[in-house]
Design an enzyme around this catalytic site. Sequence first.
Site, PDB file in Angstrom:
ATOM      1  N   LYS A  16       0.821  -1.223   0.000  1.00 59.16           N
ATOM      2  CA  LYS A  16       0.000   0.000   0.000  1.00 59.16           C
ATOM      3  C   LYS A  16       0.849   1.264   0.000  1.00 59.16           C
ATOM      4  O   LYS A  16       0.563   2.210  -0.716  1.00 59.16           O
ATOM      5  CB  LYS A  16      -0.898   0.049   1.249  1.00 59.16           C
ATOM      6  CG  LYS A  16      -1.951  -1.018   1.286  1.00 59.16           C
ATOM      7  CD  LYS A  16      -2.707  -0.988   2.590  1.00 59.16           C
ATOM      8  CE  LYS A  16      -1.915  -1.413   3.787  1.00 59.16           C
ATOM      9  NZ  LYS A  16      -1.536  -2.807   3.864  1.00 59.16           N
ATOM     10  N   GLY A  40       4.161  -1.057   8.732  1.00 56.03           N
ATOM     11  CA  GLY A  40       5.474  -0.585   8.302  1.00 56.03           C
ATOM     12  C   GLY A  40       5.505  -0.499   6.798  1.00 56.03           C
ATOM     13  O   GLY A  40       5.091  -1.421   6.109  1.00 56.03           O
TER      14      GLY A  40
HETATM   15  P1  IMP Z   1      -1.161  -6.646  16.324  1.00 54.73           P
HETATM   16  O1  IMP Z   1      -1.702  -5.719  15.299  1.00 54.73           O
HETATM   17  O2  IMP Z   1       0.275  -6.338  16.708  1.00 54.73           O
HETATM   18  O3  IMP Z   1      -2.058  -6.777  17.528  1.00 54.73           O
HETATM   19  O4  IMP Z   1      -1.095  -8.114  15.683  1.00 54.73           O
HETATM   20  C1  IMP Z   1      -2.277  -8.853  15.354  1.00 54.73           C
HETATM   21  C2  IMP Z   1      -2.120  -9.592  14.031  1.00 54.73           C
HETATM   22  O5  IMP Z   1      -2.048  -8.652  12.957  1.00 54.73           O
HETATM   23  C3  IMP Z   1      -0.835 -10.441  13.932  1.00 54.73           C
HETATM   24  O6  IMP Z   1      -1.115 -11.591  13.174  1.00 54.73           O
HETATM   25  C4  IMP Z   1       0.111  -9.545  13.152  1.00 54.73           C
HETATM   26  O7  IMP Z   1       1.097 -10.278  12.465  1.00 54.73           O
HETATM   27  C5  IMP Z   1      -0.868  -8.874  12.184  1.00 54.73           C
HETATM   28  N1  IMP Z   1      -0.378  -7.579  11.720  1.00 54.73           N
HETATM   29  C6  IMP Z   1      -0.360  -6.407  12.386  1.00 54.73           C
HETATM   30  N2  IMP Z   1       0.148  -5.426  11.629  1.00 54.73           N
HETATM   31  C7  IMP Z   1       0.428  -5.980  10.441  1.00 54.73           C
HETATM   32  C8  IMP Z   1       0.945  -5.438   9.205  1.00 54.73           C
HETATM   33  O8  IMP Z   1       1.240  -4.256   9.054  1.00 54.73           O
HETATM   34  N3  IMP Z   1       1.072  -6.333   8.194  1.00 54.73           N
HETATM   35  C9  IMP Z   1       0.729  -7.635   8.317  1.00 54.73           C
HETATM   36  N4  IMP Z   1       0.250  -8.175   9.434  1.00 54.73           N
HETATM   37  C10 IMP Z   1       0.093  -7.344  10.484  1.00 54.73           C
END
Ligand code: IMP
Length: 440
Positions: A16, A40
Site C-alpha cells: 500500500k 510498516g
Molecule cells: P497486532 O496488530 O500487533 O495486535 O497483531 C495482530 C495480528 O495482525 C498479527 O497476526 C500480526 O502479524 C498482524 N499484523 C499487524 N500489523 C500488520 C501489518 O502491518 N502487516 C501484516 N500483518 C500485520
Amino acid sequence: MPFVVVVGIQWGDEGKGKVVDYLTEKAHLVVRFQGGNNAGHTIIVDGKKTALRIIPSGILRPDTRCLLAGGVVIDPSILIEEIKSLEQNGITVTPKRLGIAGECPLIMPYHIGIDQERERKKSLTGTSIGTTGKGIGPTYEDAVSRNGIRVSDLVYLDKLKEKLEVIVEGKNLYLKKVLGSELEYSAEEIFKLLTEQAKIIVPYLSNISQELARAKSEQEFVMFEGAQGSLLDIHHGTYPYVTSSSTVSGFACVSAGFGPKSIDYVLGICKAYSTRVGEGPFPTEDTGYDGEKLREIGREFGTVTGRPRRCGWFDAVAVRKAIRINGIDSMMITKLDILSGFKTLKIGLHYLLDGAPVDDLPLSPSECGKLQVHYEELEGWTEDISKVTSFDELPVNAQRFLIRLEEVTETKIGGFSVGPERSQTIVLSDDIKAFSKNAH
Ligand code: IMP
C-alpha cells in the site's frame, strides 16, 4: 477532487505504501486512519530506502500535508524517533506538514508489556495470535473501556498525573496476578517521559474533522491510507487472529470525522499472490517449494518484526470478501514481477468444507483450518517484466493472469506494479490517472 480511500484487501503487506506514495504526487492531504506502529512501509525513491511506521508515506512529497486521524494509536517514543529520523534524511516534519488528532489513543509502556506478556503466556498453550508486540491491542482495549490516555491529554498534564497513578496501579496488578509477570511500571516515570514528549507532540495537534470538511468544500484531493489488511479487520477478519482496529474503508469516516457520502473512490491493493504474518487461517498457504520461492524472490519478511511471512497463492474467495466489505472500485495488483519464472501459477477459486462448496471464509478458525481449496492453474511466463511500462508490453501469459484475476474477483484492475520503484507502477484506470495527476 476526490476523497480516495486506499486499503489492503488481503492480510496486510500488499504494498500500500508504495501505491499511496505514487498516487499522492498531487494529493493535498494524506490521512492515516487506523493501526499504529504495527504497520510498516518501506518506500524506495531513487534507490533510497525510507521505512515508515506511523507517519503517512505522503510525507515524502514536499507539498503534501499528512494527518493522523483519531483512530490511529500512537506510541509517542516511536513518533518522535520517526520525526527525527525523517529530518536527518532531509525531510522536514513541521506542524505545517503533519497534523495529529487529539483523539488518538497513546500507546503506553505498559500496553507493550501486556501485549508481549500475554503472547508469552498464550504461547505456553499454543494459542498466541502472533501480534507484533507493539501494544496495539491493549491500547485499543483501554480506549474502548474509557481508560485510555489520548494525545489531547498531553495538553492537560496536571490532570494526567492523577489519571496515570490509578491506571498504572491497575496494570501492575494485572501483570502480576493475571499474567504472572515480573514487569512493573512507575506512574511517576511515565509521567516524566510524557511531560518531555508533550513538548514535541502538542504543536502538531489539529482538528482533523474540520480540516477535512474544509478540504471537501475546497475540492482538495485527499488520500486515506489504510494499514494492515481487510482480512485482519477486528470485525470482519479471521477473528481472533486479527489486529485490534477496523481496517476497512468505512472506518476512515469514523476515525477522521466525516460522513460516508464524502468518499468518492475506494482502491484495493492486492498482491498477485498471498502472504500472512503471524498465526491464523490462510487457506491458500503453500508450505512447500513454491511458498519458499515466493518468500525468497518476493523478499517476504516483515518490515516491523522481520518475521518471515507465510506465502501462498492468490485467494479469490478471500479477496472477494475484502472487495465486498470495502466497496472496492478497482484493484491495484502489486508484485506481479515476483511470479516471473513460475512454470504454473495458481488461483484459489473456491473452497470445499467436508466436501461441500463454500464461497466465504467460515467464522470458525477450526473450520477454516479444514478448508480444501479448489485451484485453477495457469501457464506462467519466464520473461523479466520489471521494465514494462504498459499492459501491452507484458508477456501474453501475464496479461492472461491479470485478466483472470479481474474475472474471478469481478473487479476492475486499476493498475499493477512490477517492482519497488515509483516508476514501476503502471496505472490503467482513467479514474486513478485523473485524480492522481490533475490536483494541486
Ligand atoms: P497486532 O496488530 O500487533 O495486535 O497483531 C495482530 C495480528 O495482525 C498479527 O497476526 C500480526 O502479524 C498482524 N499484523 C499487524 N500489523 C500488520 C501489518 O502491518 N502487516 C501484516 N500483518 C500485520
